[in-house]
Design a protein around this motif. Structure first.
Motif, PDB file in Angstrom:
ATOM      1  N   SER A  33       0.831  -1.203   0.000  1.00 37.94           N
ATOM      2  CA  SER A  33       0.000   0.000   0.000  1.00 37.94           C
ATOM      3  C   SER A  33       0.869   1.258   0.000  1.00 37.94           C
ATOM      4  O   SER A  33       0.607   2.200   0.729  1.00 37.94           O
ATOM      5  CB  SER A  33      -0.926  -0.021   1.215  1.00 37.94           C
ATOM      6  OG  SER A  33      -1.824   1.057   1.164  1.00 37.94           O
ATOM      7  N   ASN A  34       1.905   1.245  -0.789  1.00 43.47           N
ATOM      8  CA  ASN A  34       2.771   2.403  -0.937  1.00 43.47           C
ATOM      9  C   ASN A  34       2.668   2.834  -2.402  1.00 43.47           C
ATOM     10  O   ASN A  34       1.880   2.286  -3.165  1.00 43.47           O
ATOM     11  CB  ASN A  34       4.210   2.041  -0.539  1.00 43.47           C
ATOM     12  CG  ASN A  34       5.023   3.221  -0.080  1.00 43.47           C
ATOM     13  OD1 ASN A  34       4.793   4.343  -0.501  1.00 43.47           O
ATOM     14  ND2 ASN A  34       5.997   2.972   0.784  1.00 43.47           N
ATOM     15  N   THR A  35       3.491   3.772  -2.823  1.00 45.01           N
ATOM     16  CA  THR A  35       3.403   4.264  -4.196  1.00 45.01           C
ATOM     17  C   THR A  35       4.077   3.305  -5.177  1.00 45.01           C
ATOM     18  O   THR A  35       5.001   2.562  -4.820  1.00 45.01           O
ATOM     19  CB  THR A  35       4.074   5.645  -4.330  1.00 45.01           C
ATOM     20  OG1 THR A  35       5.477   5.500  -4.091  1.00 45.01           O
ATOM     21  CG2 THR A  35       3.471   6.653  -3.355  1.00 45.01           C
ATOM     22  N   LEU A  40       8.835   0.442  -7.603  1.00 46.51           N
ATOM     23  CA  LEU A  40       9.713   0.321  -8.771  1.00 46.51           C
ATOM     24  C   LEU A  40      11.158   0.724  -8.468  1.00 46.51           C
ATOM     25  O   LEU A  40      12.077   0.340  -9.199  1.00 46.51           O
ATOM     26  CB  LEU A  40       9.158   1.149  -9.931  1.00 46.51           C
ATOM     27  CG  LEU A  40       7.862   0.609 -10.542  1.00 46.51           C
ATOM     28  CD1 LEU A  40       7.306   1.609 -11.548  1.00 46.51           C
ATOM     29  CD2 LEU A  40       8.078  -0.761 -11.163  1.00 46.51           C
ATOM     30  N   ALA A  41      11.374   1.482  -7.396  1.00 48.28           N
ATOM     31  CA  ALA A  41      12.735   1.873  -7.007  1.00 48.28           C
ATOM     32  C   ALA A  41      13.524   0.697  -6.419  1.00 48.28           C
ATOM     33  O   ALA A  41      14.751   0.751  -6.327  1.00 48.28           O
ATOM     34  CB  ALA A  41      12.686   3.025  -6.002  1.00 48.28           C
ATOM     35  N   PRO A  49       6.908  -9.475  -4.122  1.00 50.79           N
ATOM     36  CA  PRO A  49       5.537  -9.445  -4.631  1.00 50.79           C
ATOM     37  C   PRO A  49       4.674  -8.532  -3.752  1.00 50.79           C
ATOM     38  O   PRO A  49       4.921  -8.392  -2.553  1.00 50.79           O
ATOM     39  CB  PRO A  49       5.071 -10.895  -4.512  1.00 50.79           C
ATOM     40  CG  PRO A  49       6.297 -11.710  -4.335  1.00 50.79           C
ATOM     41  CD  PRO A  49       7.331 -10.813  -3.727  1.00 50.79           C
ATOM     42  N   LYS A  50       3.663  -7.937  -4.356  1.00 55.34           N
ATOM     43  CA  LYS A  50       2.785  -7.017  -3.623  1.00 55.34           C
ATOM     44  C   LYS A  50       1.716  -7.721  -2.805  1.00 55.34           C
ATOM     45  O   LYS A  50       1.105  -7.121  -1.941  1.00 55.34           O
ATOM     46  CB  LYS A  50       2.094  -6.062  -4.605  1.00 55.34           C
ATOM     47  CG  LYS A  50       3.031  -5.097  -5.285  1.00 55.34           C
ATOM     48  CD  LYS A  50       2.236  -4.204  -6.214  1.00 55.34           C
ATOM     49  CE  LYS A  50       3.102  -3.194  -6.922  1.00 55.34           C
ATOM     50  NZ  LYS A  50       2.313  -2.328  -7.795  1.00 55.34           N
ATOM     51  N   ALA A  68      10.502   2.587   8.407  1.00 52.84           N
ATOM     52  CA  ALA A  68      10.722   1.663   7.290  1.00 52.84           C
ATOM     53  C   ALA A  68       9.405   1.008   6.891  1.00 52.84           C
ATOM     54  O   ALA A  68       8.502   0.855   7.715  1.00 52.84           O
ATOM     55  CB  ALA A  68      11.740   0.594   7.690  1.00 52.84           C
ATOM     56  N   TYR A  69       9.326   0.634   5.638  1.00 52.07           N
ATOM     57  CA  TYR A  69       8.180  -0.087   5.080  1.00 52.07           C
ATOM     58  C   TYR A  69       8.751  -1.332   4.422  1.00 52.07           C
ATOM     59  O   TYR A  69       9.498  -1.237   3.442  1.00 52.07           O
ATOM     60  CB  TYR A  69       7.465   0.799   4.060  1.00 52.07           C
ATOM     61  CG  TYR A  69       6.136   0.277   3.585  1.00 52.07           C
ATOM     62  CD1 TYR A  69       5.057   0.160   4.463  1.00 52.07           C
ATOM     63  CD2 TYR A  69       5.946  -0.077   2.261  1.00 52.07           C
ATOM     64  CE1 TYR A  69       3.828  -0.294   4.022  1.00 52.07           C
ATOM     65  CE2 TYR A  69       4.720  -0.534   1.811  1.00 52.07           C
ATOM     66  CZ  TYR A  69       3.658  -0.639   2.698  1.00 52.07           C
ATOM     67  OH  TYR A  69       2.431  -1.090   2.256  1.00 52.07           O
ATOM     68  N   VAL A  70       8.437  -2.515   4.988  1.00 50.53           N
ATOM     69  CA  VAL A  70       9.166  -3.722   4.615  1.00 50.53           C
ATOM     70  C   VAL A  70       8.210  -4.886   4.354  1.00 50.53           C
ATOM     71  O   VAL A  70       7.255  -5.097   5.098  1.00 50.53           O
ATOM     72  CB  VAL A  70      10.160  -4.123   5.731  1.00 50.53           C
ATOM     73  CG1 VAL A  70      11.036  -5.280   5.295  1.00 50.53           C
ATOM     74  CG2 VAL A  70      11.017  -2.942   6.156  1.00 50.53           C
TER      75      VAL A  70
END
Length: 109
Positions: A33-35, A40-41, A49-50, A68-70
């Motif tokens: 749930s991020n951009t 893609l970075a 995988p999302k 952090a978002y991990v």
């Protein structure tokens, strides 16, 4: 997408499987749930995988604290019992008890 249940819970201390940082979980997204730009970075060969839980961490490394978002696949449990040195810990948690942080009332769970 096949949504899985989160392996880690709010207040649990985790560490990254590869990179030298650890943190405490303060929120969980059941799927990414991020951009798209953020996703893609990540280098394609290690891009997760999302369709797995992603964790918001109050994180720390040798350079200091950060958020952090991990992805779940990138985390393992930290059983050191050591506190996480992050200035926002007190705004999300009451105390560290038996290796887990106790959430304040109203913290997402």
């Amino acid at each position: 997408m096949n949504i899985r249940h989160a392996r880690f819970e709010i207040g649990q201390i985790v560490r990254h499987r590869i990179f030298p940082f650890r943190g405490v979980v303060y929120d969980v997204d059941p799927i990414f749930s991020n951009t798209e730009e953020w996703w893609l970075a990540i280098p394609e060969e290690v891009r997760p995988p999302k369709d797995q839980p992603f964790y918001h961490l109050l994180a720390e490394n040798t350079e200091g604290p950060y958020h952090a978002y991990v992805s779940e696949q990138s985390l393992i449990e930290d059983n050191s019992g050591d506190p996480v040195e992050h200035p926002d810990v007190d705004s999300h948690f009451v105390c560290l008890r038996d290796g887990h942080y106790v959430p304040r009332h109203g913290t997402p769970n």
